[in-house]
Design an enzyme around this catalytic site. Sequence first.
Site, PDB file in Angstrom:
ATOM      1  CG  ASP A  79       1.186   3.596  -2.625  1.00 26.83           C
ATOM      2  OD1 ASP A  79       0.182   3.165  -3.222  1.00 26.83           O
ATOM      3  OD2 ASP A  79       1.146   4.584  -1.864  1.00 26.83           O
ATOM      4  CD  GLU A 131       1.075  -0.553  -4.169  1.00 26.17           C
ATOM      5  OE1 GLU A 131       0.148   0.191  -4.546  1.00 26.17           O
ATOM      6  OE2 GLU A 131       1.375  -0.717  -2.964  1.00 26.17           O
TER       7      GLU A 131
END
Length: 229
Positions: free
Chosen positions: A50, A122
């Site tokens: 992320d 991610e």
Amino acid sequence: MDKRVEEILKILDINKELPFPDLFMVAITHSSYANENRVESYERLEFLGDALVGLVIAHNAFELFKDINEGELAKIKAVVGSEKVLAEVSKEIGLSKLVLVGKSLSSASAGELDSIYADTFESVMAAVFLNLGFDETEEMISRLLNEKILEVIEKKLFFDYKTALQEYTQSKFMNLPEYVLIEESGPPHRRNYVFEVRINGEVYGRGYGRSKKEAEQVAAKMAYKRLKE
């Protein structure tokens, strides 16, 4: 090497020997599958991914568009890094087909699955980083997401459905839409939200998102399209 890992490396066009190839297996393992099979889930990798994805989006937007302000840069980062866009990319490249989920999610909704597909994107980028370093990871994220950045600038990817819905309901119903939080889940660093949008007490749309604003936008989009139809 697991066939799924081989497929991920093929998708990402990685053709070199890696120090930690097993990380890619972890990167596609949702917690529901991990709990049922007593293996590690992607949650730690997703936390790292992320940050990596957000940094690359922000840096590329900053470098590509010298004449836009901080607010516009923030909008680009929010849209391109949203669950909707990352899930879309995950599906476009075929990564979503490799995700391992548990039996408890056999009847999961499209919104729930999109959240998982975005997280997987991610976590896989984190596995790339831990195997190949930042430069190659930045290049890969850029290759996969820069087109989306350009689409935001060209107004093809983002439309403010909340504003459009508010204007429409004011003129048609003489009332404003109400957004109601229905569900909140996920680990502290990555919360998932479900909102309903109601007009005069009637539910017109429901949206899933990684932030409250994103979930409200998705709900507003569903309601707006329903009303316009």
